[in-house]
Design an enzyme around this catalytic site. Structure first.
Site, PDB file in Angstrom:
ATOM      1  CG  ASP A 132      -2.095  -0.906   1.115  1.00 34.37           C
ATOM      2  OD1 ASP A 132      -2.390  -1.338  -0.013  1.00 34.37           O
ATOM      3  OD2 ASP A 132      -2.731  -1.200   2.151  1.00 34.37           O
ATOM      4  CE1 TYR A 151       4.403  -6.843   3.221  1.00 38.70           C
ATOM      5  CE2 TYR A 151       3.900  -9.188   3.201  1.00 38.70           C
ATOM      6  CZ  TYR A 151       3.876  -7.949   2.583  1.00 38.70           C
ATOM      7  OH  TYR A 151       3.348  -7.819   1.326  1.00 38.70           O
TER       8      TYR A 151
END
Length: 303
Positions: free
Chosen positions: A66, A130
């Protein structure tokens, strides 16, 4: 490998690893049309125009991130079809050429590999990791050193209960329906995912802060590994684990939230800020050691 004869020219497929600081971008994906927003992919494809491929080069991104999210190492595949009589670019030449023509300083190509013509950067990935960075000891955002701004989530607290966060994280391990941690906006056939690893660890002082500041600031790392994640799953899991660390939730409540499969619940509806999140690595088991040769950048020794 990766050769297709077409109209007297040769098409070669490459896997490229690249990194970026996501602050200036509307995510990694290209933004098409007349919108003012722009993605990392737009700059990569603009640089690829200078390769003079017979067919326009398009990047197929492995992992979409994002706006504001960073990547220590994302991946994509692309096809380059040179004119008749010209051999395919060696991978190192391709990587150097892309870096030479990239117009944004917050993007860098790390390495390139030749891959078979049917290789797919998104579908072939076997592991994605992540990293989420937190900092405590800052009671106002302005107290965070400028070198760390937009690179971590500033919590207005002096400490975190890491033991409680680690206990809570164990409830997320394994194969589950993660609907409770999915945001609307990216439909998928199934919300079931397998979380292979989750860790919560304190870190040493960032090398980018002064000794005086390092006495009050504490950095923390959360890491999540899975083959794939739901939309904003990592940021929503992070927000819940932070709530545990701050004492707003008990570790056992994380299991209740997970089993509820309700993304609109009071606690799991919060999404951690984008700027603390980094895509750390994308691995491909089918490539053997190739996808493991990169030395990931890191922040001091806090991981």
């Amino acid at each position: 490998m990766g050769l297709v004869q077409a109209a007297g020219s040769v098409r070669a497929r490459y896997l490229v690893y690249f990194q970026y600081v996501g602050t200036d971008f509307n995510g990694v994906a290209a933004v098409r049309g007349t919108q003012r927003a722009i993605g990392v992919q737009n700059y990569l494809e603009e640089a690829a125009e200078r390769l003079n491929s017979v067919v326009p080069v398009r990047f197929t991104i492995s992992s979409r991130t994002d706006a504001g999210v960073h990547a220590l190492s994302n991946a994509a595949h692309l096809d380059v079809q040179r004119r008749s009589g010209r051999p395919p670019f060696p991978p190192e030449v391709l990587a150097e050429a892309l870096n030479t023509h990239l117009r944004h300083p917050a993007i860098r190509v790390l390495r390139a590999f030749r891959v078979p013509s049917d290789f797919h950067a998104r579908h072939a990935a076997t592991s994605r990791t992540y990293l989420y960075r937190l900092v405590t000891g800052c009671h106002r955002p302005a107290e965070l050193p400028v070198f760390e701004r937009n690179l971590c989530w500033t919590l207005q607290a002096d400490c975190l209960d890491v033991a409680a966060m680690q206990e809570a994280a164990q409830h997320l391990l394994g194969t589950h329906d993660f609907s409770a941690f999915q945001s609307a906006g990216s439909p998928v056939p199934s919300p079931v995912r397998t979380l292979h690893r989750v860790s919560v660890s304190p870190g040493q002082a960032s090398p980018l802060v002064t000794p005086e500041e390092s006495r009050k600031l504490r950095f923390w790392s959360l890491e999540f590994e899975s083959q794939s994640f739901l939309y904003r799953q990592v940021r929503r899991m992070t927000a819940v684990l932070v709530a545990v660390g701050l004492g707003a939730l008990a570790p056992a409540q994380v299991k209740t939230i997970l089993e509820s499969q309700d993304p609109l619940g009071k606690h799991q509806a919060r999404v951690a800020p984008a700027h603390g999140l980094f895509l750390k690595s994308v691995l491909y088991g089918s490539l053997g050691a190739a996808s493991c040769t990169l030395q990931e950048p890191h922040f001091g020794s806090h991981r």
